[in-house]
Design a protein around this motif. Structure first.
Motif, PDB file in Angstrom:
ATOM      1  N   TYR A  26       0.852  -1.182   0.000  1.00  0.00           N
ATOM      2  CA  TYR A  26       0.000   0.000   0.000  1.00  0.00           C
ATOM      3  C   TYR A  26       0.890   1.235   0.000  1.00  0.00           C
ATOM      4  N   ARG A  27       0.431   2.273  -0.656  1.00  0.00           N
ATOM      5  CA  ARG A  27       1.122   3.563  -0.618  1.00  0.00           C
ATOM      6  C   ARG A  27       0.210   4.541   0.108  1.00  0.00           C
ATOM      7  N   MET A  28       0.741   5.139   1.179  1.00  0.00           N
ATOM      8  CA  MET A  28      -0.019   6.081   1.993  1.00  0.00           C
ATOM      9  C   MET A  28       0.557   7.475   1.788  1.00  0.00           C
ATOM     10  N   ILE A  29      -0.307   8.405   1.405  1.00  0.00           N
ATOM     11  CA  ILE A  29       0.088   9.800   1.218  1.00  0.00           C
ATOM     12  C   ILE A  29      -0.639  10.629   2.271  1.00  0.00           C
ATOM     13  N   LEU A  30       0.123  11.306   3.110  1.00  0.00           N
ATOM     14  CA  LEU A  30      -0.431  12.203   4.122  1.00  0.00           C
ATOM     15  C   LEU A  30      -0.164  13.622   3.650  1.00  0.00           C
TER      16      LEU A  30
END
Length: 134
Positions: A26-30
């Motif tokens: 998964y790629r998480m962008i905050l």
């Protein structure tokens, strides 16, 4: 159970993490939107969310996966995002997480272009030698 996580990018207003569960990546962008929240930010919660619940800042968390996001990973991804944002004055900020199925490299490139006007493929190597890529 979360197996591995790695920060990919860090700007002043954005962090990108790759998170692995077994063989699922998964790629998480905050992203710090640097604006007050509105009812529209909570469209799925509108019957519950009231206008007077707006806060002075919005942090959006977007999680991308190239395959369907597994139900058993959603809570763990949400918990991980909360660990990354636990230093934020939550009485004054909302943190809103969403999930999407999309190729993670193109999702990141599109997000950087849209939100920061940055071309991912043209980030100078010099910027990648520092803790912060600004």
């Amino acid at each position: 159970m979360l197996d591995y996580f790695q920060r990919v990018l860090r700007f002043n207003e954005l962090e990108v993490w790759d998170i692995t569960f077994d063989n699922d990546i998964y790629r998480m962008i905050l992203f710090d939107e640097n604006r007050p929240t509105t009812v529209a930010d909570f469209s799925s919660l509108q019957p519950v969310f009231e206008e007077d619940e707006n806060r002075s800042n919005l942090i959006t968390v977007k999680v991308f996966s190239e395959s369907e996001i597994k139900d058993e990973h959603i809570e763990q991804l949400d918990d991980f995002s909360k660990q990354l944002t636990d230093h934020i004055a939550l009485a004054h900020c909302h943190v809103v997480i969403s999930f999407d199925t999309q190729e993670i490299e193109s999702a990141l490139a599109s997000f950087l272009k849209e939100k920061l006007g940055v071309d991912y493929d043209n980030i100078p190597l010099e910027k990648l030698k520092h803790l912060n890529q600004n």
